[in-house]
Every structure is written in structure tokens, then in C-alpha cells.
Motif scaffolding. Structure first.
Motif, PDB file in Angstrom:
ATOM      1  N   HIS A  73     -92.569 -43.045  66.928  1.00 19.10           N
ATOM      2  CA  HIS A  73     -92.567 -44.391  65.787  1.00 19.10           C
ATOM      3  C   HIS A  73     -91.827 -45.001  65.841  1.00 19.10           C
ATOM      4  O   HIS A  73     -90.363 -44.649  66.508  1.00 19.10           O
ATOM      5  N   HIS A 116     -88.680 -45.098  64.252  1.00 20.10           N
ATOM      6  CA  HIS A 116     -87.048 -45.123  63.236  1.00 20.10           C
ATOM      7  C   HIS A 116     -85.800 -44.501  64.213  1.00 20.10           C
ATOM      8  O   HIS A 116     -86.831 -43.883  65.568  1.00 20.10           O
ATOM      9  N   ASP A 151     -84.237 -42.262  64.166  1.00 14.69           N
ATOM     10  CA  ASP A 151     -83.684 -41.099  64.754  1.00 14.69           C
ATOM     11  C   ASP A 151     -84.592 -40.674  66.013  1.00 14.69           C
ATOM     12  O   ASP A 151     -84.758 -39.454  66.818  1.00 14.69           O
ATOM     13  N   HIS A 152     -85.622 -41.592  66.111  1.00 14.39           N
ATOM     14  CA  HIS A 152     -86.726 -41.128  67.705  1.00 14.39           C
ATOM     15  C   HIS A 152     -86.313 -42.565  68.465  1.00 14.39           C
ATOM     16  O   HIS A 152     -87.381 -41.968  69.365  1.00 14.39           O
ATOM     17  N   HIS A 171     -97.170 -41.788  58.812  1.00 14.60           N
ATOM     18  CA  HIS A 171     -95.739 -41.609  58.370  1.00 14.60           C
ATOM     19  C   HIS A 171     -95.378 -43.182  57.780  1.00 14.60           C
ATOM     20  O   HIS A 171     -95.069 -43.562  56.793  1.00 14.60           O
ATOM     21  N   ASP A 198     -93.361 -37.418  63.083  1.00 15.77           N
ATOM     22  CA  ASP A 198     -92.658 -37.237  61.800  1.00 15.77           C
ATOM     23  C   ASP A 198     -94.695 -37.692  61.098  1.00 15.77           C
ATOM     24  O   ASP A 198     -95.594 -38.495  61.082  1.00 15.77           O
TER      25      ASP A 198
HETATM   26 ZN    ZN Z   1     -89.772 -41.544  60.835  1.00 17.13          ZN
END
Ligand code: ZN
Length: 453
Positions: A61, A63, A65-66, A161, A184
Motif C-alpha cells: 500500500h 503509506h 513507511d511502505h 487498511h 497492514d
Molecule cells: Zn499503513
């Protein structure tokens, strides 16, 4: 195949997993580290695998942090394609250049203040690098099978998510093995996202554990929100909601307008002060088939929200003194326009600050929800006099019970489960719970550990 954990082990950020056979290397997620300084420092270490040796990337996804390390990966020699769902692609078009912009601003700030040990501090990547990375993107539908590298077939299934979020299923033809990455995992009863689709088959499962040791409060977020807003407005205060631009901001807008339409809170202006959240809200409306809200409900959000786009408008909003609601990024108050609002609103007991998601240790958000009596913003300490709330029930991550329910809903019988994406204690508690509930062989992933799958 071999699986190497390049991040999100012992912590919730920096998701990066490398799957390889003797010919190819596939990277699943390419996140940045966020939170405490020691973690953020890891972003500056050379990528643990030579970027040019990676054949393709798949994303769970959007975000940061990904996905946030992608521009640096491309800058440092990655030549392959980056695969994700359609909505993830659209969100990355907004998030990655913004991350580049923040990097450039940070480098300029460090240069001005002279606190970098480098003579001329460089950003990790720039807006231009982010745009370059976006040229490598290719998007697919859920359940559409594709072959990012020869011999590895991949499909995405909905993870519930955020918009576009998915579990990544990798089937290795040569060994007939399937590895599934949970990404997530969302909630069973989210306000706007549908529940994650159960996994039917995995030989090896890599599972997140953000809330591995916690259950969400069983509360009614609508009533809680109504109470906070009514109480704050009653004493002439402002409700500030630091929010993730993607996902939580749209959910908060929906809930606020819903309770306002039902006359459960007084009518007052609702501002969305985050260019990124505004763009994400547009994408969210365009993809309304992928979530629970109808086109009409998306329109209600659109019509009743004051979108604060320019810097001047944002500064002007800071001088507002009448009751209103301000939603602004970032969600853990680690940067962005929300910092200016915090400086103005925190010192006054009339106001309320409402968090609505996971607060990573070391962030200002974490300090505030844990009762700090002052926080440092832009080099100065600001007293916390406003009421601070954490509407944990609005989190975009399933708690352990929801994840166990999701794991048990399919026909899953994995040979091995690796727990990732959690603080050390949360991951270990999750490991025990999964083992106790299903009797599976479960292990907590170790950073840079490599296992045969
Ligand atoms: Zn996330």
C-alpha cells in the motif's frame, strides 16, 4: 526461494522484504523508517542489497513507511518496475513527491541552522527523484495475476487498511510454494474500508503485528467524537485533529459531517488543512467503489469541507478564534502544517487535540497522548494545556483479535508464519497468540535474518 527481512522487524516502519530464487530478486515494499532518531538514521544507511540487483518491486500500500524509500532506490540504481494496485499508484503520485519535498526542506533547514555535520546537507531524495521513481510504476486490479519476475506469479487481495491496500501473494512456479505478505491489515468493522479478504492459501505467511499486544477500546467513535466536539465548542475552543493525509483524514471528515448532519454537534466550519490530504480525498471520491461510502456520501464531504490549499490560507487559519474543527497532517505530529496549529492551540485549555491512529514511539503524537506537559516544536518548548484525546478505536490497523479472526476466516494452513511490523513486545505477544489459537509454527522475524521459504 529465500526470504530476507530488510526492515519492519522489531519496529513498525521501514517495511522491506526480499524474496529471491537463484535467478531473480523481488522486493516487497520499500519503506522509509519513521519515528525516533535512531530509526530515521537507518534511512541514510546504504540499502542492504545492491538496488541494481533487484529485478522488481511490489507494494502492499501507499503509506510512506511502505513506499518512501522508492525514490532513493531508483536514484541508487534500481532499473525494474514497481507494481501495485490502481489506487496505490494514484496515492503514490501524491505521497512520494511530497516526501521528496519534505526531504529538500529538511536539508535546507539543517543548512540554515548549521546543525548538520555535512557542509552542505543533501536530501535523501528530491521531488525530481520521486517523479523519476513514479515512471517505474505499473498498476493492476485486485485478483489480477501478473509475473513481475519470471517464475514468480503475484496477486493482490484487499487488506482493508487504506484505499488500494493489499495482501501480496507470491507463487513460485519452480517450487510450487506460495508466500503471502499481509501488509497492514485493516479492521473487521471499519467506518469506511471493507474488511480484509480472508487468505485461502499460503505455505509461508508474513504477518503484521502493530496491535499484537492490544485490543482497541470497544467504544462508539461517533459518540466519543460528538462529545469532544460539543464540549470543546461549548467553551469556545477549537478541535484540532492531527491526521494521516491518506485514510484517516477522509474517515474523520465523513464522521464529522455525519454527526453534524444528524445535529449531534453544533454546526461549525470544518477545515482540511493539508494539500496532500485534499488530493487524497479527491482520489478517495474517485475510487468510491473500493470502499463503503457512496458517491453521494463522498459529495457530502466535498461540499461541507473548507479545503485549505495555500500557505497564506493556512497562516490565516491560525488566527481563527471561533469554534471550528481543523484536520491537518501529519498524523503523529512529526511534521507538516499541523505543527503551526499545535503551537497556537496547545497552550490554551479551551482547545482539544484529537489523535486517531497509531502513535509510533518517539513521535510528538506519542508524547502528547501519553500526557506530556510540554512538547518541542521548531526548537522551542510549548506547554500542553489543551485537552488531548486518542480515539484509538478509529485506528486503521486491526487489533490482535481482529487479525486472529481474519487469519481463521480462510482455509489457511501455513507451514510457517513470520511476525513483522510491530514493536518488540507486540510482535512477541502476537507470536504466542497465533500459535495458541491455530497451533501453527510461528516466529518473530529478525532484522536482516534470511530464511528458506
Ligand atoms: Zn499503513
Amino acid at each position: 526461494m529465500k526470504l530476507k527481512f530488510l526492515g519492519a522487524a522489531g519496529t513498525v516502519t521501514g517495511s522491506r522484504y526480499l524474496l529471491s530464487d537463484d535467478k531473480h530478486r523481488l522486493l516487497v515494499d520499500c519503506g522509509m523508517y519513521q519515528g525516533v532518531k535512531n530509526l530515521r538514521k537507518r534511512n541514510w544507511a546504504p540499502f542492504p542489497v545492491e538496488p541494481s540487483s533487484i529485478n522488481a518491486v511490489v507494494l502492499t500500500h501507499a503509506h510512506i513507511d511502505h513506499t518512501g524509500y522508492l525514490p532513493a532506490l531508483v536514484k541508487n540504481g534500481f532499473k525494474g518496475k514497481i507494481y501495485c494496485t490502481k489506487a496505490t499508484h494514484e496515492l503514490c503520485k501524491v505521497l512520494l513527491p511530497d516526501a521528496g519535498y519534505l526531504q529538500e526542506e529538511d536539508a535546507k533547514y539543517a543548512f540554515r541552522k548549521g546543525f548538520s555535520k555535512h557542509e552542505k546537507p543533501e536530501p535523501l531524495f528530491t521531488v525530481k527523484d520521486a517523479q523519476e521513481a513514479l515512471k517505474h510504476f505499473e498498476s493492476l486490479h485486485y485478483h489480477e495475476r501478473f509475473e513481475p519476475v519470471k517464475g514468480m506469479e503475484v496477486t493482490f487481495t484487499p487488506a482493508g487498511h487504506i484505499l488500494g491496500s493489499s495482501c501480496v501473494h507470491v507463487h513460485h512456479r519452480g517450487s510450487d510454494r506460495t508466500v503471502v505478505f499481509s501488509g497492514d491489515v485493516g479492521r473487521q468493522n471499519d467506518v469506511i474500508m471493507r474488511p480484509p479478504e480472508p487468505i485461502q492459501k499460503a505455505d509461508v505467511l508474513v504477518c503484521e503485528s502493530t496491535y499484537g499486544d492490544r485490543l482497541h477500546a470497544e467504544s462508539d467513535p461517533e459518540s466519543e467524537l460528538a462529545e469532544i466536539i460539543t464540549k470543546t465548542a461549548g467553551r469556545g475552543g477549537i478541535v484540532l485533529m492531527p491526521s494521516f493525509a491518506v485514510g484517516r483524514a477522509q474517515m474523520l471528515l465523513y464522521l464529522i459531517h455525519k454527526i453534524m448532519a444528524e445535529s449531534r454537534v453544533p454546526k461549525m466550519p470544518v477545515y482540511l488543512n493539508s494539500p496532500m490530504a485534499i488530493k487524497a480525498t479527491e482520489i478517495f471520491s474517485r475510487h468510491h467503489k473500493e470502499h463503503k461510502l457512496s458517491a453521494a456520501q463522498c459529495e457530502m464531504i466535498d461540499e461541507n469541507t473548507e479545503f485549505v490549499r495555500t500557505v497564506d490560507e493556512s497562516i490565516e487559519l491560525n488566527s481563527v478564534r471561533y469554534p471550528c474543527i481543523i484536520i491537518s497532517a501529519s498524523g503523529m505530529a512529526s511534521g507538516g502544517r499541523v505543527l503551526h496549529h499545535l503551537k497556537t492551540l496547545l497552550p490554551n485549555p479551551r482547545n482539544s487535540v484529537v489523535f486517531a491512529g497509531f502513535q509510533a514511539p518517539g513521535t510528538r503524537g506519542d508524547a502528547l497522548v501519553n500526557g506530556a506537559d510540554s512538547v518541542k516544536i521548531h526548537g522551542e518548548y510549548w506547554p500542553v494545556k489543551a485537552e488531548v484525546y486518542n480515539l484509538d478505536s478509529l485506528s486503521a490497523h486491526g487489533d490482535y483479535e481482529e487479525i486472529l479472526q481474519w487469519l481463521g476466516a480462510g482455509a489457511l494452513k501455513p507451514e510457517k508464519v513470520y511476525i513483522t511490523h510491530g514493536e518488540v513486545v507486540a510482535s512477541d505477544v502476537m507470536r504466542k497468540r497465533v500459535r495458541e489459537r491455530f497451533g501453527w509454527d510461528v516466529e518473530v522475524a529478525e532484522l536482516f535474518g534470511e530464511v528458506k521459504v
